[in-house]
Design an enzyme around this catalytic site. Structure first.
Site, short mmCIF file in Angstrom:
data_model
loop_
_atom_site.label_atom_id
_atom_site.label_comp_id
_atom_site.label_asym_id
_atom_site.label_seq_id
_atom_site.Cartn_x
_atom_site.Cartn_y
_atom_site.Cartn_z
N ASN A 1 19.98 -14.73 -49.46
CA ASN A 1 21.06 -13.87 -48.96
C ASN A 1 20.62 -12.42 -49.06
O ASN A 1 20.22 -11.95 -50.13
CB ASN A 1 22.33 -14.09 -49.79
CG ASN A 1 23.51 -13.32 -49.21
OD1 ASN A 1 24.20 -13.79 -48.32
ND2 ASN A 1 23.74 -12.12 -49.73
N ARG B 1 14.09 -7.53 -32.62
CA ARG B 1 12.99 -6.87 -31.91
C ARG B 1 11.76 -7.78 -31.83
O ARG B 1 11.71 -8.83 -32.48
CB ARG B 1 12.68 -5.54 -32.59
CG ARG B 1 13.81 -4.52 -32.46
CD ARG B 1 13.54 -3.26 -33.25
NE ARG B 1 12.35 -2.58 -32.75
CZ ARG B 1 11.72 -1.62 -33.43
NH1 ARG B 1 12.16 -1.26 -34.64
NH2 ARG B 1 10.66 -1.04 -32.92
N GLY C 1 15.36 -2.43 14.59
CA GLY C 1 14.78 -2.78 15.88
C GLY C 1 15.38 -4.08 16.36
O GLY C 1 15.65 -4.98 15.56
N ASN D 1 8.32 -0.88 -44.62
CA ASN D 1 7.07 -1.54 -44.22
C ASN D 1 5.97 -0.58 -43.78
O ASN D 1 4.84 -1.00 -43.59
CB ASN D 1 7.36 -2.52 -43.08
CG ASN D 1 8.04 -1.87 -41.89
OD1 ASN D 1 8.74 -0.88 -42.03
ND2 ASN D 1 7.85 -2.43 -40.71
N TYR D 2 6.27 0.70 -43.64
CA TYR D 2 5.30 1.63 -43.04
C TYR D 2 5.00 2.76 -44.02
O TYR D 2 5.92 3.43 -44.52
CB TYR D 2 5.88 2.19 -41.74
CG TYR D 2 4.95 3.07 -40.94
CD1 TYR D 2 3.65 2.68 -40.65
CD2 TYR D 2 5.39 4.30 -40.46
CE1 TYR D 2 2.81 3.49 -39.90
CE2 TYR D 2 4.56 5.11 -39.70
CZ TYR D 2 3.27 4.70 -39.43
OH TYR D 2 2.43 5.51 -38.69
N HIS E 1 25.01 -7.72 -42.81
CA HIS E 1 25.46 -6.37 -42.52
C HIS E 1 24.34 -5.34 -42.66
O HIS E 1 23.63 -5.32 -43.65
CB HIS E 1 26.59 -5.94 -43.47
CG HIS E 1 27.53 -7.03 -43.85
ND1 HIS E 1 28.59 -7.40 -43.07
CD2 HIS E 1 27.55 -7.86 -44.93
CE1 HIS E 1 29.25 -8.40 -43.66
NE2 HIS E 1 28.63 -8.70 -44.78
N LYS F 1 12.25 -6.97 -36.96
CA LYS F 1 11.04 -6.81 -36.15
C LYS F 1 9.89 -7.51 -36.86
O LYS F 1 9.66 -7.26 -38.05
CB LYS F 1 10.70 -5.34 -35.92
CG LYS F 1 9.50 -5.17 -34.99
CD LYS F 1 9.11 -3.72 -34.79
CE LYS F 1 7.92 -3.62 -33.84
NZ LYS F 1 7.44 -2.22 -33.70
N ALA G 1 0.81 -1.23 0.00
CA ALA G 1 0.00 0.00 0.00
C ALA G 1 0.84 1.28 0.00
O ALA G 1 0.33 2.35 -0.31
CB ALA G 1 -0.93 0.00 1.21
N GLY G 2 2.12 1.17 0.34
CA GLY G 2 2.93 2.36 0.57
C GLY G 2 3.26 3.14 -0.69
O GLY G 2 3.31 2.60 -1.80
#
EC number: 2.7.7.23
Length: 432
Positions: A350, A308, A135, A359-360, A336, A325, A11-12
């Site tokens: 290759n 990725r 303590g 891709n975008y 490379h 990705k 809870a802290g």
């Protein structure tokens, strides 16, 4: 071992962390601290209750990503602050209840099993060279007789090196009968769970100390302690993999998150980061490479390769400065400086230096499909969506904007032009 309920205090606010992020959500090896307390607790019990207060919705939402079989309660912090107030209103399912802290990410189930002692309260204690700042716990004839805070300790009591480690097991009946008797007559005006220990002593109950490993019960209250705990946790992860047969070069420089799997004859070189749910099978991950949420099987990556999320590499070579990705590569060589995203590339292909799958389009991602035995010349761009069939040769410097059929040569290149003596004419005109 008898069944027990487990309550985890989370809870802290954790003000010493100096962060807007709730303390228990600060991460160690890629997972929130609270994750580890719950993970170990679930090895012992099916009745887990997590007590929240500070940013409870955020904490609850994050933890529910990992666990669905635990209970959450919100502490009435306004009326009943403190560790004692945190356990009020909870009705444990079993006859014994273990109270843990959500900021102890190094806790292990085999240590918690040791609390199975016949006593009203079993209290974890540390045997330290110096208990300064802790303590003190006074033990006589094997029983806890007193807890004294350092500021209240006598000269003789200050010499004691037995300290409170902060985890307790209670008989549920005792806990429920005595929680209503707690008061907040102290400087902080809080209800303390340690007062239950004093009550049990005054009632003549049996209180047993349990000496525990300091490393496992290390609490995290600052970012320095967070870093210290992560070093310990990282060492544990890497030692388990090495015991299972994985080779690690300079393991102190390797970072592996909780949830990573490494199998077979794998080699992990220095400076490597394995993140999320990465799975490495019979593969060689070379210096300073990163693999995140991907599968690498019978392959080598790097040095300085980046795999990725969503990639799946099988029998593939990924060289230096190659990034993938959501790429499925089977039997591929990409040696490379290339980006291969949202693509599927088949065996025998290759990939030349400087290849990019574009891709975008600014709104959506598109797929590049490349078949078997394709030779891609250097500095090639695939403007997705495109489909390259088997046995194709892509000339260096090409920009591929459409599909290519089996056996074809694809070449886009401007006709070369030379101008005789241009160098001398160009620079001589500037010399005045």
């Amino acid at each position: 071992m008898g069944k027990k309920s487990i309550i985890i205090l989370a809870a802290g606010a954790g003000t010493r962390m100096k962060s807007d992020t709730p303390k228990v959500l600060h991460k160690i090896s890629g997972k929130p601290m609270l994750y580890y307390s719950i993970k170990e607790a679930l090895k012992l019990s099916d009745d887990i209750t997590v007590v929240l207060y500070h940013q409870f919705e955020k904490v609850k939402a994050e933890i529910e990503k990992y666990f669905s079989n635990i209970n959450f309660v919100i502490q009435d912090h306004k009326n009943y602050p403190g560790t004692g107030g945190a356990v009020m209103g909870i009705t444990p399912k079993y006859e014994k209840v273990l109270v843990l802290n959500g900021d102890m990410p190094l806790i292990q189930a085999n240590e918690l099993e040791k609390f199975e002692i016949n006593a009203t309260i079993v209290m974890s204690v540390l045997e330290l060279e110096s208990a300064d700042g802790y303590g003190r716990v006074i033990i006589e004839n094997g029983n806890v007789k007193k807890i004294v805070e350092q500021k209240d300790a006598s000269e003789d009591e200050l010499k004691i090196t037995t300290a409170n480690a902060g985890i307790y097991q209670f008989e549920t009946k005792f806990l429920l009968e005595n929680l209503p008797k707690l008061d907040n007559n102290n400087a902080q005006k809080e209800y303390y769970i340690t007062d239950l220990v004093e009550m049990a002593i005054s009632q003549g109950k049996v209180l047993k100390p349990l000496v525990v490993n300091e490393e496992n019960f290390k609490g995290v209250n600052s970012k320095v302690e967070l870093a210290d705990a992560e070093v310990i946790h990282q060492n544990r992860i890497k030692k388990e993999f090495m015991k299972a047969g994985v080779i690690m070069r300079l393991p102190d420089t390797i970072y592996i998150e909780e949830g990573v799997e490494i199998e077979g004859e794998s080699i992990i070189e220095n400076g490597v980061s394995l993140l999320g749910n990465a799975k490495i099978i019979n593969s060689h991950i070379k210096t300073n490479s990163v693999v995140e949420d991907s599968i690498v099987k019978d392959s080598d990556v790097g040095p300085m390769g980046r795999v990725r999320p969503g990639s799946e590499l099988t029998n593939t070579h990924i060289g230096n400065f190659v990034e993938t990705k959501k790429a499925k590569l089977t039997g591929v060589k990409a040696g490379h400086l290339s980006y291969l995203g949202d693509c599927s590339i088949d065996e025998g292909t290759n990939i030349g230096c400087g290849t990019i799958t574009c891709n975008y389009d600014g709104v959506n991602k598109h797929q590049t499909i490349i078949g078997k035995n394709v030779f891609v010349g250097s500095d090639t761009q695939f403007v997705a969506p495109v489909n390259i069939e088997d046995d194709v040769l892509i000339g260096a410097g090409s920009t591929v904007t459409g599909n290519v059929k089996k056996g074809e040569l694809y070449l886009t290149r401007a006709k070369a032009k030379t101008i005789d003596g241009f160098f001398y004419k160009h620079f001589s005109s500037k010399k005045k």
